[in-house]
Design an enzyme around this catalytic site. Structure first.
Site, PDB file in Angstrom:
ATOM      1  N   ALA A   1       0.931  -1.078   0.049  1.00  0.00           N
ATOM      2  CA  ALA A   1      -0.068   0.282  -0.041  1.00  0.00           C
ATOM      3  C   ALA A   1       0.924   1.284   0.141  1.00  0.00           C
ATOM      4  CB  ALA A   1      -0.894  -0.143   1.215  1.00  0.00           C
ATOM      5  N   ARG A   2       1.161   1.665   1.147  1.00  0.00           N
ATOM      6  CA  ARG A   2       2.161   3.000   1.200  1.00  0.00           C
ATOM      7  C   ARG A   2       3.098   2.735   2.350  1.00  0.00           C
ATOM      8  NH1 ARG A   2       1.059   3.772  -3.153  1.00  0.00           N
ATOM      9  NH2 ARG A   2       0.049   5.581  -4.146  1.00  0.00           N
TER      10      ARG A   2
ATOM     11  N   ASP B   1       7.025  -3.556  -0.601  1.00  0.00           N
ATOM     12  CA  ASP B   1       7.401  -2.894  -1.922  1.00  0.00           C
ATOM     13  C   ASP B   1       7.306  -1.402  -1.833  1.00  0.00           C
ATOM     14  OD1 ASP B   1       7.407  -2.741  -4.830  1.00  0.00           O
ATOM     15  OD2 ASP B   1       5.275  -2.263  -4.736  1.00  0.00           O
TER      16      ASP B   1
ATOM     17  N   GLU C   1      11.040   6.968  -0.172  1.00  0.00           N
ATOM     18  CA  GLU C   1      11.210   6.244  -1.477  1.00  0.00           C
ATOM     19  C   GLU C   1      12.223   7.236  -2.072  1.00  0.00           C
ATOM     20  OE1 GLU C   1       7.736   4.710  -3.353  1.00  0.00           O
ATOM     21  OE2 GLU C   1       7.384   3.396  -1.674  1.00  0.00           O
TER      22      GLU C   1
ATOM     23  N   HIS D   1       8.812  -0.374  -5.397  1.00  0.00           N
ATOM     24  CA  HIS D   1       7.625   0.127  -5.683  1.00  0.00           C
ATOM     25  C   HIS D   1       7.180  -0.331  -6.980  1.00  0.00           C
ATOM     26  CE1 HIS D   1       4.413   3.614  -4.371  1.00  0.00           C
ATOM     27  NE2 HIS D   1       3.757   2.625  -5.257  1.00  0.00           N
TER      28      HIS D   1
ATOM     29  N   SER E   1       4.989  -3.264  -7.302  1.00  0.00           N
ATOM     30  CA  SER E   1       3.891  -4.390  -7.241  1.00  0.00           C
ATOM     31  C   SER E   1       2.921  -4.237  -8.301  1.00  0.00           C
ATOM     32  CB  SER E   1       3.279  -4.538  -6.121  1.00  0.00           C
ATOM     33  OG  SER E   1       2.494  -3.089  -5.735  1.00  0.00           O
TER      34      SER E   1
END
Ligand code: GLV
Length: 296
Positions: free
Chosen positions: A219-220, A244, A249, A268, A270
């Site tokens: 998600a985040r 992920d 980031e 990131h 997915s």
């Protein structure tokens, strides 16, 4: 009439061309070349520079390029405007592939058989226990992934704010979250980031994990308190974390997560948006919110 495409972390020329071919009479301005801001009525946004939307006096609606909309939350110029998102079939399918990749490789002992192969060892690692997958969040993406998990015979449970689901037992509130985590072999975090869901996985909720459980966060990053997670992983309070997304980031080189053996890190990826499906959905949203048409 104009659409602005403001996506700062990748080249969206292909997407802009696809939108243009479906809307030949509409001007498409791609960041950073927004030369006529007064014409912009609709914007596609992803990590847009602060303050940029305030330059669009005729803006009628915006959409996130993807499923998450948390990057829109802090933009005061968007207050009162429809804030939409693009959840395509391919986004849901890629998300299911990602979650199932890690779920199946763990539940079907891929690593163990790999090791045994190198040792020329013939030993069955399977058992008859059916794993439970707990979803923290069961919206468009979570619901789709949970259905695919049920299709493959996994048990499923979910935590939602208040909604129910025809195929998956849902629990709510703090006590409901505890029930979901305590019975899950895999905990999949797939919900929107809001102030109330920030650090939903923290030292307390991590203490509810089974020792053999795996956390999968797609998600985040800010849903997880990374320091609390590092400490829980070091103490083997849970078996593994597949991450992920991260609070910052790209994940900074100095993050202790890099050094842990029981963490899988991906950048990131997915579920990346498919340009064709995204273009069609952007055009539909534009027609609906700028023209008031539900059909192109
Ligand atoms: C990806 O992170 C998305 O929100 O679509």
């Amino acid at each position: 009439m104009c659409i602005a495409v403001i996506v700062v972390d990748r080249d969206c020329t292909g997407l802009c061309q696809m939108i243009q071919s479906k809307l030949p009479d509409v001007l498409i301005q791609q960041w950073p070349h927004i030369t006529q801001p007064e014409l912009v009525e609709f914007a596609v946004l992803w990590q847009h520079p602060e303050g940029i939307t305030a330059q669009f006096p005729n803006l009628k609606a915006v959409t996130s390029l993807g499923a998450g909309t948390n990057h829109l939350d802090h933009d005061k110029a968007l207050e009162g405007l429809p804030q939409l998102r693009v959840v395509t079939d391919s986004l849901k399918q890629l998300m299911a592939q990602y979650v199932l990749l890690y779920l199946l490789s763990d539940s079907r002992h891929q690593l163990g058989y790999n090791t045994q192969q190198h040792q020329k060892k013939w030993h069955v690692l399977e058992n008859e226990v059916i794993p439970t997958v707990g979803f923290v969040g069961l919206g468009a993406l979570g619901g789709f992934v949970a259905d695919r998990c049920s299709d493959l015979g996994f048990k499923t449970v979910a935590w939602t704010v208040q909604s129910e689901h025809p195929n998956h037992t849902c629990y709510h509130g703090k006590s409901g979250l505890k029930k979901v985590i305590e019975q899950s072999d895999y905990v999949v975090v797939l919900l929107p980031l809001k102030p109330e869901t920030r650090h939903i996985i923290d030292a307390t909720t991590l203490s509810w994990f089974k020792q053999e459980a795996v956390l999968i966060n797609v998600a985040r990053g800010a849903h997880v308190d990374e320091l609390a997670l590092c400490s829980a992983l070091q103490k083997n309070q849970l078996k593994h974390a597949v991450l992920d997304v991260f609070e910052t980031e790209p994940l900074p080189k100095e993050s202790p997560l890099w050094g842990l053996d029981n963490v899988t890190i991906t950048p990131h990826v997915s579920a990346l948006s498919d340009a064709h499906q995204t273009a069609s959905m952007v055009v539909d949203l534009f027609n609906q919110y700028v023209f008031g048409n539900t059909k192109t």
